[in-house]
Design an enzyme around this catalytic site. Structure first.
Site, PDB file in Angstrom:
ATOM      1  N   THR A   1      43.717  43.724  40.147  1.00  0.00           N
ATOM      2  CA  THR A   1      44.327  44.789  40.971  1.00  0.00           C
ATOM      3  C   THR A   1      43.391  45.280  42.070  1.00  0.00           C
ATOM      4  O   THR A   1      43.834  45.959  42.996  1.00  0.00           O
ATOM      5  CB  THR A   1      44.669  46.002  40.088  1.00  0.00           C
ATOM      6  OG1 THR A   1      43.435  46.535  39.570  1.00  0.00           O
ATOM      7  CG2 THR A   1      45.563  45.601  38.918  1.00  0.00           C
TER       8      THR A   1
ATOM      9  N   ARG B   1      35.360  46.943  39.569  1.00  0.00           N
ATOM     10  CA  ARG B   1      36.682  46.679  40.154  1.00  0.00           C
ATOM     11  C   ARG B   1      37.431  45.729  39.241  1.00  0.00           C
ATOM     12  O   ARG B   1      36.921  44.672  38.886  1.00  0.00           O
ATOM     13  CB  ARG B   1      36.539  45.972  41.513  1.00  0.00           C
ATOM     14  CG  ARG B   1      36.039  46.826  42.585  1.00  0.00           C
ATOM     15  CD  ARG B   1      36.353  46.263  43.943  1.00  0.00           C
ATOM     16  NE  ARG B   1      36.115  44.833  44.125  1.00  0.00           N
ATOM     17  CZ  ARG B   1      36.411  44.181  45.240  1.00  0.00           C
ATOM     18  NH1 ARG B   1      36.979  44.814  46.250  1.00  0.00           N
ATOM     19  NH2 ARG B   1      36.154  42.910  45.363  1.00  0.00           N
TER      20      ARG B   1
ATOM     21  N   ASP C   1      29.071  38.596  46.013  1.00  0.00           N
ATOM     22  CA  ASP C   1      29.122  39.635  44.979  1.00  0.00           C
ATOM     23  C   ASP C   1      27.711  40.214  44.794  1.00  0.00           C
ATOM     24  O   ASP C   1      26.821  39.558  44.261  1.00  0.00           O
ATOM     25  CB  ASP C   1      29.620  39.026  43.658  1.00  0.00           C
ATOM     26  CG  ASP C   1      29.862  40.090  42.604  1.00  0.00           C
ATOM     27  OD1 ASP C   1      28.938  40.899  42.357  1.00  0.00           O
ATOM     28  OD2 ASP C   1      30.965  40.127  42.034  1.00  0.00           O
TER      29      ASP C   1
ATOM     30  N   ASP D   1      26.262  40.387  41.142  1.00  0.00           N
ATOM     31  CA  ASP D   1      25.889  39.059  40.624  1.00  0.00           C
ATOM     32  C   ASP D   1      24.619  38.549  41.294  1.00  0.00           C
ATOM     33  O   ASP D   1      23.745  37.963  40.647  1.00  0.00           O
ATOM     34  CB  ASP D   1      27.032  38.054  40.857  1.00  0.00           C
ATOM     35  CG  ASP D   1      28.161  38.241  39.852  1.00  0.00           C
ATOM     36  OD1 ASP D   1      27.968  38.989  38.871  1.00  0.00           O
ATOM     37  OD2 ASP D   1      29.236  37.649  40.054  1.00  0.00           O
TER      38      ASP D   1
HETATM   39  C1  PRP Z   1      31.278  45.977  43.732  1.00  0.00           C
HETATM   40  C2  PRP Z   1      30.383  46.820  44.610  1.00  0.00           C
HETATM   41  C3  PRP Z   1      31.169  48.099  44.739  1.00  0.00           C
HETATM   42  C4  PRP Z   1      32.587  47.603  44.729  1.00  0.00           C
HETATM   43  C5  PRP Z   1      33.114  47.616  46.131  1.00  0.00           C
HETATM   44  O1  PRP Z   1      31.124  46.312  42.404  1.00  0.00           O
HETATM   45  O2  PRP Z   1      29.090  46.994  44.090  1.00  0.00           O
HETATM   46  O3  PRP Z   1      30.933  49.014  43.694  1.00  0.00           O
HETATM   47  O4  PRP Z   1      32.579  46.267  44.227  1.00  0.00           O
HETATM   48  O5  PRP Z   1      34.439  47.303  46.157  1.00  0.00           O
HETATM   49  P1  PRP Z   1      35.577  48.317  46.569  1.00  0.00           P
HETATM   50  O6  PRP Z   1      35.092  49.034  47.799  1.00  0.00           O
HETATM   51  O7  PRP Z   1      36.757  47.432  46.839  1.00  0.00           O
HETATM   52  O8  PRP Z   1      35.818  49.248  45.427  1.00  0.00           O
HETATM   53  P2  PRP Z   1      31.795  45.467  41.217  1.00  0.00           P
HETATM   54  O9  PRP Z   1      33.129  46.012  40.868  1.00  0.00           O
HETATM   55  O10 PRP Z   1      31.728  44.016  41.559  1.00  0.00           O
HETATM   56  O11 PRP Z   1      30.870  45.819  39.988  1.00  0.00           O
HETATM   57  P3  PRP Z   1      29.315  45.477  39.732  1.00  0.00           P
HETATM   58  O12 PRP Z   1      28.515  46.382  40.652  1.00  0.00           O
HETATM   59  O13 PRP Z   1      29.151  45.832  38.301  1.00  0.00           O
HETATM   60  O14 PRP Z   1      29.084  44.021  40.021  1.00  0.00           O
HETATM   61  N1  URA Z   2      32.048  43.745  45.933  1.00  0.00           N
HETATM   62  C1  URA Z   2      31.042  42.881  46.234  1.00  0.00           C
HETATM   63  O1  URA Z   2      30.047  42.799  45.497  1.00  0.00           O
HETATM   64  N2  URA Z   2      31.174  42.119  47.323  1.00  0.00           N
HETATM   65  C2  URA Z   2      32.238  42.184  48.133  1.00  0.00           C
HETATM   66  O2  URA Z   2      32.286  41.468  49.144  1.00  0.00           O
HETATM   67  C3  URA Z   2      33.271  43.101  47.816  1.00  0.00           C
HETATM   68  C4  URA Z   2      33.132  43.873  46.720  1.00  0.00           C
END
Ligand code: PRP
Ligand code: URA
Length: 209
Positions: free
Chosen positions: A108, A104, A200, A203
């Site tokens: 945005t 994400r 997160d 993380d």
């Molecule tokens: C997180 C999570 C989802 C997304 C959810 O990933 O694992 O993929 O956010 O958010 P959304 O429903 O608003 O799209 P992130 O973008 O943090 O990437 P990562 O898994 O690499 O940490």
């Molecule tokens: N992605 C995450 O990892 N946590 C949240 O709460 C939302 C998006």
């Protein structure tokens, strides 16, 4: 309209409460995500077809049940979805694994696709898309778009924690995709994080910030 299932199994609820806590460290967080994923795999495979098979026990011949050879695929949304793959594979080891890379944009909140690698016969497979978090729904919607563009038709979305906004968005975009979650939370904060959520997920799984 697709179906939303919230797993109310006591073990799933108990384990989810542990990983929600901010003091739960990476090692325990990862182990428990793995355990919840196994329990969720058990629940989402409840409707797999079975067939009769004749076998011989040490005592007698008998007709028993076996899985009817349905082809399955598990498709984690990178990165955080990776944390759920091993737990699911413990119960369905013959499933093939696809990967969809998406993050994400923190300004945005829009998802950005950076990698797609799927089993060649994805159109023949029942696909379980896995991602711990369903927040705005943008990542899941784009991942399901990517799967459908490559021929997948039977898709389920499996997530640990979902916001109502994300559920509605996925249902509006993909009415044929059933959603399974361990927790349906209150909503999103101004940064697009699920409240109360677990922070997160990527993380916390991988020890990054
Ligand atoms: C997180 C999570 C989802 C997304 C959810 O990933 O694992 O993929 O956010 O958010 P959304 O429903 O608003 O799209 P992130 O973008 O943090 O990437 P990562 O898994 O690499 O940490
Ligand atoms: N992605 C995450 O990892 N946590 C949240 O709460 C939302 C998006």
């Amino acid at each position: 309209m697709s179906k939303l299932t919230v797993f109310d199994h006591p073990l799933i609820q108990h384990k989810l409460t542990i990983i929600r806590q901010k003091d739960t460290g990476t090692k325990v967080f990862r182990e428990i995500v793995d355990e919840i994923a196994s329990l969720m795999a058990y629940e989402v495979t409840r409707t797999l077809p079975v067939e009769d098979v004749e076998i011989e026990t040490p005592v007698a011949k008998t007709v028993q049940k076996q899985l009817a050879g349905k082809k399955l695929a598990i498709v984690p949304i990178l990165r955080a979805g990776l944390g759920m793959v091993d737990g699911m594979m413990k119960l369905i080891p013959a499933a093939r694994i696809g990967h969809i890379g998406m993050y994400r944009d923190e300004e945005t909140l829009e998802p950005v696709e950076y990698f797609v690698k799927l089993p060649e016969d994805i159109e023949q497979r029942d696909v379980f898309v896995v991602d711990p978090m369903l927040a705005t729904g943008g990542s899941a919607i784009m991942a399901i778009d990517a799967l459908k563009k490559r021929g997948a038709t039977k898709i389920k979305l499996i997530t640990l924690v979902a916001a109502p906004e994300g559920v509605e968005a996925v249902q509006a975009a993909h009415a044929d995709v059933d959603i399974f979650t361990a927790g349906l939370d209150q909503g999103l904060n101004e940064h697009g994080y699920i409240i109360p959520g677990l922070g997160d997920a990527g993380d916390r799984l991988f020890g990054t910030h």
